[in-house]
Design an enzyme around this catalytic site. Structure first.
Site, mmCIF file in Angstrom:
data_model
loop_
_atom_site.group_PDB
_atom_site.id
_atom_site.type_symbol
_atom_site.label_atom_id
_atom_site.label_comp_id
_atom_site.label_asym_id
_atom_site.label_seq_id
_atom_site.Cartn_x
_atom_site.Cartn_y
_atom_site.Cartn_z
ATOM 1 C CE LYS A 224 53.390 -18.304 126.333
ATOM 2 N NZ LYS A 224 52.433 -17.210 126.091
ATOM 3 N NE ARG A 258 56.697 -13.206 130.170
ATOM 4 C CZ ARG A 258 56.650 -14.766 130.271
ATOM 5 N NH1 ARG A 258 56.801 -15.725 129.498
ATOM 6 N NH2 ARG A 258 56.566 -15.363 131.679
HETATM 7 N N1 LIG Z 1 52.816 -10.271 128.732
HETATM 8 C C1 LIG Z 1 52.959 -11.713 128.901
HETATM 9 N N2 LIG Z 1 53.104 -12.398 129.821
HETATM 10 C C2 LIG Z 1 53.378 -13.613 130.099
HETATM 11 N N3 LIG Z 1 53.292 -14.438 130.975
HETATM 12 C C3 LIG Z 1 53.439 -15.984 130.504
HETATM 13 S S1 LIG Z 1 53.665 -17.156 131.511
HETATM 14 C C4 LIG Z 1 53.372 -18.649 130.419
HETATM 15 C C5 LIG Z 1 54.584 -18.994 129.568
HETATM 16 O O1 LIG Z 1 55.550 -18.505 129.739
HETATM 17 O O2 LIG Z 1 54.414 -20.032 128.994
HETATM 18 N N4 LIG Z 1 53.149 -15.875 129.040
HETATM 19 C C6 LIG Z 1 53.042 -14.605 128.817
HETATM 20 C C7 LIG Z 1 52.485 -13.617 127.563
HETATM 21 O O3 LIG Z 1 52.544 -14.364 126.199
HETATM 22 N N5 LIG Z 1 52.639 -12.466 127.619
#
Ligand SMILES: Nc1nc2[nH]c(SCC(=O)O)nc2c(=O)[nH]1
Length: 283
Positions: A224, A258
Site C-alpha cells: 500500500k 492480507r
Molecule cells: N479486509 C480488507 N480488505 C481489503 N481489500 C483491500 S483492496 C486495496 C489493496 O489491497 O490495496 N484492502 C483491504 C484491507 O486492508 N482489508
C-alpha cells in the site's frame, strides 16, 4: 477472542496468526493489473499461495483502490463466482470474498466461500441480511466515504485509533442488532481507506487499542501507499517494508494478514509469533 472461527465447511484456527493471500480478478487491480482475470490463471496463482502457506484466499472482483471505476453486479458475479467454484473444487480452499454486493455474497457463499470480506462493513442495502443468511463470518473494515472520494483530505476530530474503534464498535452493534452473531465478526482498521499516511502509521502504532474490542483483527497493508510514501518505493518494491509492518501488526494483535507475497509474510509472521510465544507455556 475465539481461537477457532467456523468458516463454512472450514474451521479456521486463530490461535496463531494466519495469512490471507490476495487474488485480484479485476482488470484494474493496481498491483497485479488483472493478470488473474481468467480462472485458470487465478487458479495457478491461488495454488502457489496455498503452497506457500496461505490459510485463506481473498477473491476480489471490484477494485477498491482510490478512484477505482465501479463495476456492475453482473460483472462482479461473472468474475468472482467461477473463481470461487474453481478454488473450492480444485483445492477445497478457504475462500474469502472481497465484496460489498449482496448478490455476490449470496452467490459465492452458495459456491462454497468461507468468509465475507466487506470493505464497506455491510452498509450497502441488503448486505447485512445477505451476510446473516450466508451464515459466514464477516470482516468489518473501517472506511468512510467511497474509493472515489475517501482520500480527499481525510480528517478525524479525535485520534484515528479512537475514531476507528468507535466506528467499528458502532458497526458491530448495528450488525448484531441486524442478526449477525458477534462470533461471526472480524474487525479491520482499513489501512489506506480514508486515511493519510500519518493516520495509517499512527493506527498501526496504536492498534492494540482495537484489540480491546475483543474480536479477531484482520489487517491489509501489503504494497500500500503508506509503504510507498515512507520509503519512496513503487508498488513492486514494497515487500521489505510490508514485512516490517506485518511483524508489527502481529505484535499488536493482528491474527489475519492480507498480503500479496504469501511466502515471505508467512516467515515474517511465524518468526514474530515464535518470539511472542517464547516461554508462554511457562509464564
Ligand atoms: N479486509 C480488507 N480488505 C481489503 N481489500 C483491500 S483492496 C486495496 C489493496 O489491497 O490495496 N484492502 C483491504 C484491507 O486492508 N482489508
Amino acid at each position: 477472542t475465539p481461537t477457532h472461527l467456523p468458516c463454512g465447511r472450514h474451521r479456521l484456527d486463530l490461535s496463531f496468526p494466519r495469512i490471507m493471500g490476495v487474488l485480484n480478478v479485476t482488470p484494474d487491480s493496481f498491483s497485479d493489473g488483472g493478470r488473474h482475470a481468467v480462472p485458470d490463471d487465478a487458479l495457478r496463482h491461488a495454488e502457489q499461495m496455498l503452497a506457500e502457506g496461505a490459510a485463506i484466499i481473498d477473491v476480489g472482483g471490484e477494485s477498491t483502490r482510490p478512484g477505482a471505476e465501479p463495476v456492475s453486479v453482473q460483472q462482479e458475479l461473472d468474475r468472482v463466482v467461477p473463481v470461487v467454484e474453481a478454488l473450492v473444487r480444485e483445492f477445497d480452499a478457504l475462500v474469502s470474498v472481497d465484496t460489498s454486493t449482496p448478490a455476490v455474497m449470496q452467490a459465492t457463499s452458495q459456491a462454497g466461500a468461507g468468509m465475507i470480506n466487506d470493505v464497506r462493513n455491510l452498509r450497502r442495502e441488503g448486505a447485512l441480511s445477505a451476510a446473516v443468511v450466508s451464515g459466514l463470518p464477516v470482516c468489518l473494515m473501517h472506511m468512510l466515504g467511497e474509493p472515489g472520494d475517501m482520500q480527499d483530505a481525510p480528517h478525524y476530530d479525535q485520534s484515528v485509533e479512537e475514531a476507528v474503534a468507535a466506528f467499528l464498535t458502532e458497526r458491530v452493534a448495528a450488525c448484531e442488532a441486524g442478526g449477525l452473531r458477534r462470533e461471526r465478526m472480524l474487525l479491520d482498521p482499513g489501512f489506506g481507506f480514508a486515511k493519510s499516511v500519518e493516520h495509517n502509521l499512527r493506527l498501526l502504532k496504536h492498534m492494540d487499542r482495537l484489540g480491546e474490542l475483543g474480536l479477531p483483527l484482520l489487517v491489509g497493508m501489503s504494497r500500500k501507499s503508506m509503504i510507498g510514501k515512507v520509503l519512496g518505493r513503487p508498488v513492486e518494491e514494497r515487500l521489505s517494508g510490508g514485512l516490517a509492518l506485518s511483524a508489527m501488526a502481529v505484535e499488536r494483535g493482528a491474527r489475519i494478514l492480507r498480503v500479496h507475497d504469501v511466502g515471505p509474510h508467512v516467515d515474517a509472521v511465524n518468526m514474530t509469533w515464535a518470539v511472542l510465544e517464547e516461554g508462554s507455556a511457562h509464564d
